[in-house]
Design a protein around this motif. Structure first.
Motif, mmCIF file in Angstrom:
data_model
loop_
_atom_site.group_PDB
_atom_site.id
_atom_site.type_symbol
_atom_site.label_atom_id
_atom_site.label_comp_id
_atom_site.label_asym_id
_atom_site.label_seq_id
_atom_site.Cartn_x
_atom_site.Cartn_y
_atom_site.Cartn_z
ATOM 1 N N ARG B 104 0.830 -1.189 0.000
ATOM 2 C CA ARG B 104 0.000 0.000 0.000
ATOM 3 C C ARG B 104 0.870 1.246 0.000
ATOM 4 O O ARG B 104 0.621 2.213 -0.706
ATOM 5 N N ARG B 105 1.942 1.170 0.793
ATOM 6 C CA ARG B 105 2.851 2.304 0.916
ATOM 7 C C ARG B 105 3.518 2.605 -0.434
ATOM 8 O O ARG B 105 3.636 3.754 -0.845
ATOM 9 N N ALA B 106 3.921 1.540 -1.122
ATOM 10 C CA ALA B 106 4.573 1.726 -2.416
ATOM 11 C C ALA B 106 3.615 2.357 -3.429
ATOM 12 O O ALA B 106 3.989 3.236 -4.201
ATOM 13 N N GLU B 107 2.354 1.881 -3.386
ATOM 14 C CA GLU B 107 1.342 2.445 -4.285
ATOM 15 C C GLU B 107 1.153 3.940 -4.031
ATOM 16 O O GLU B 107 1.107 4.745 -4.956
ATOM 17 N N ILE B 108 1.027 4.255 -2.761
ATOM 18 C CA ILE B 108 0.822 5.657 -2.366
ATOM 19 C C ILE B 108 1.998 6.514 -2.845
ATOM 20 O O ILE B 108 1.822 7.596 -3.402
ATOM 21 N N ASP B 109 3.214 5.985 -2.617
ATOM 22 C CA ASP B 109 4.405 6.743 -2.999
ATOM 23 C C ASP B 109 4.450 6.971 -4.504
ATOM 24 O O ASP B 109 4.820 8.044 -4.981
ATOM 25 N N GLU B 110 4.054 5.941 -5.253
ATOM 26 C CA GLU B 110 4.071 6.052 -6.713
ATOM 27 C C GLU B 110 3.081 7.130 -7.162
ATOM 28 O O GLU B 110 3.395 7.979 -7.983
ATOM 29 N N LEU B 111 1.912 7.086 -6.530
ATOM 30 C CA LEU B 111 0.870 8.059 -6.848
ATOM 31 C C LEU B 111 1.345 9.473 -6.496
ATOM 32 O O LEU B 111 1.189 10.414 -7.284
ATOM 33 N N ALA B 112 1.957 9.592 -5.317
ATOM 34 C CA ALA B 112 2.415 10.905 -4.863
ATOM 35 C C ALA B 112 3.446 11.478 -5.824
ATOM 36 O O ALA B 112 3.415 12.670 -6.149
ATOM 37 N N SER B 113 4.335 10.620 -6.300
ATOM 38 C CA SER B 113 5.372 11.157 -7.178
ATOM 39 C C SER B 113 4.792 11.533 -8.537
ATOM 40 O O SER B 113 5.267 12.452 -9.192
ATOM 41 N N ARG B 114 3.712 10.818 -8.947
ATOM 42 C CA ARG B 114 3.051 11.212 -10.201
ATOM 43 C C ARG B 114 2.391 12.577 -10.055
ATOM 44 O O ARG B 114 2.487 13.435 -10.924
ATOM 45 N N VAL B 115 1.731 12.769 -8.917
ATOM 46 C CA VAL B 115 1.080 14.062 -8.677
ATOM 47 C C VAL B 115 2.125 15.177 -8.628
ATOM 48 O O VAL B 115 1.922 16.273 -9.157
#
Lengths: 255, 171
Positions: B104-115
């Motif tokens: 979940r953390r990795a997903e969130i981080d990926e999303l955050a870096s896209r934003v």
């Protein structure tokens, strides 16, 4: 469109990492930070804030240190990674090369005076409790001085181990008992054997024949005198009667 | 002064998750998020210390903190990091929280870096509207922009995030 928005919502559900609030409060000066440092005395837990070092203790565990701090100092406490240069600063402080700043808020002004005076005792020397009492203008408050030193929140840094009984007994020590006190003094270069031998014979001061000055036996002055040039005195009256004056540096008596 | 400290401590405890999430969405990584969130609260603390009691009582904390955080991020981008007395060391990269599993953390981080790759004006609008879920009026207020501008920027930002005109490193 919808999935992107759901994903974004999840981004908003992220929680702040553990200890975040405490780190903020520490930076705002509302909590103290602490870390454990390897020193010549072994591992020492040290707490600090914007005003300076606020506590030090050779606790057995972080939990023990935190309990003690909350109870005795009464502020919030946060464990942090120590700033890069703090370890060296502490090393310098303990070896006498540097004077750190201290935060003594929360102590009575009497205790603060006692601790500030204690900071003036040079490494390698000791003073009796009565000396502190006289120097801060409360000559009768010898016991109160003992209590203030026993509750010193920053032992080692504020060298309460350099205060001993006038009868030569090294005395008790909050920072690890009498044994720890002896070890630290030896580490700092105090000749305990000589000090105790003198004290057992009732000698509290030493004078140097050539200068006619009398000092505490650990005073820096007169360290180069030859052994046969030393004279020893039981008290101030005896020293003055022999024509000696008190040292202006260690101030064994009012000049 | 005592009062300010109590108000501030409650402010930090009440809003730490929101402000940290905002920092993460705006900067794209957890290290900067912690820095932004810490700086945001410290600025809030300094401001509170100078406010009269009635102003503190009437303060709308949520939009106010968002406005501060957006400005903290903008100033960082300009390279004008507010300098603070740093006796407390660097904020460490904490390990993974127990409640957040690795995936979940990795997903969130990926999303955050896209934003975080969105151009700033779209990123701010999208994050405040859809991550922090402020109303358009609140977003407009926090960003100091007209509502119409905010709506347009949110729309364009979302479009980029969906992959139409995928703007890597556009800012």
């Amino acid at each position: 469109m919808a999935t992107v928005m759901i994903d974004l919502k999840r981004l908003g559900d992220v929680k702040a990492p553990a200890g975040f609030a405490e780190r903020v409060l520490a930076r705002a000066g509302m909590a103290d930070s602490y870390a454990v440092f390897e020193t010549v005395l072994g591992p020492v837990y040290v707490a600090w804030n914007q005003l300076g070092v606020s506590a030090a203790m050779r606790s057995k565990s972080a939990a023990e240190f935190e309990d003690w701090f909350r109870h005795d100092v009464g502020r919030k406490l946060v464990r942090v990674d120590p700033p890069a240069d703090l370890g060296r600063k502490i090393e310098d402080q303990l070896s006498g090369r540097r004077r750190l700043r201290f935060d003594l808020r929360g102590l009575t002004s009497f205790s603060q005076q006692v601790l500030h005076k204690t900071l003036e005792i040079p490494r390698g020397q000791v003073r009796p409790y009565g000396w502190i009492a006289r120097e801060i203008g409360h000559p009768a408050a010898v016991r109160a001085v003992g209590t203030a030193l026993a509750n010193n929140p920053i032992p080692y840094f504020i060298p309460c181990h350099r205060v001993v009984r006038s009868d030569g007994v090294i005395g008790n020590y909050g920072g690890g008992g009498p044994e720890a006190k002896r070890n630290i003094l030896t580490l700092e270069g105090v000749q305990l054997k000589r000090l105790e031998t003198l004290a057992r014979s009732g000698f509290r001061y030493e004078g140097v024949k050539s200068t006619k000055i009398f000092c505490f036996p650990t005073c820096y002055h007169g360290r180069h005198a030859r052994e046969e040039n030393f004279v020893f005195f039981h008290d101030e009256v005896e020293a003055r009667a022999a024509g000696y004056r008190p040292c202006k540096d260690c101030r064994p008596a009012v000049a | 002064m005592e009062g300010t400290e109590r108000v501030f401590e409650r402010l930090v405890r009440d809003h730490q998750d929101r402000v940290y999430a905002l920092g993460l969405a705006l900067t794209g990584n957890r290290h900067d998020a912690e820095e932004v969130a810490q700086d945001t609260f410290l600025r809030a603390y300094k401001a509170l210390a100078g406010y009269p009691p009635e102003r503190i009582r009437e303060l709308k904390q949520r939009p106010w903190l968002h406005r501060i955080a957006v400005n903290v991020v903008r100033n960082r981008v300009r390279g004008v990091r507010p300098r603070l007395v740093e006796l407390n060391g660097s904020e460490p990269d904490r390990g993974i929280g127990p409640e957040e599993d690795v995936l979940r953390r990795a997903e969130i981080d990926e999303l955050a870096s896209r934003v975080a790759c969105l151009p700033p004006r779209y990123r701010e609008a999208v994050v405040l509207r859809h991550v922090q879920e402020l109303s358009y009026a609140e977003v407009a207020d926090a960003l100091g922009q007209p509502v119409g501008t905010v709506k347009a920027n949110v729309h364009r930002g979302l479009k980029m995030l969906r992959g139409e005109n995928h703007g890597d490193g556009d800012d």
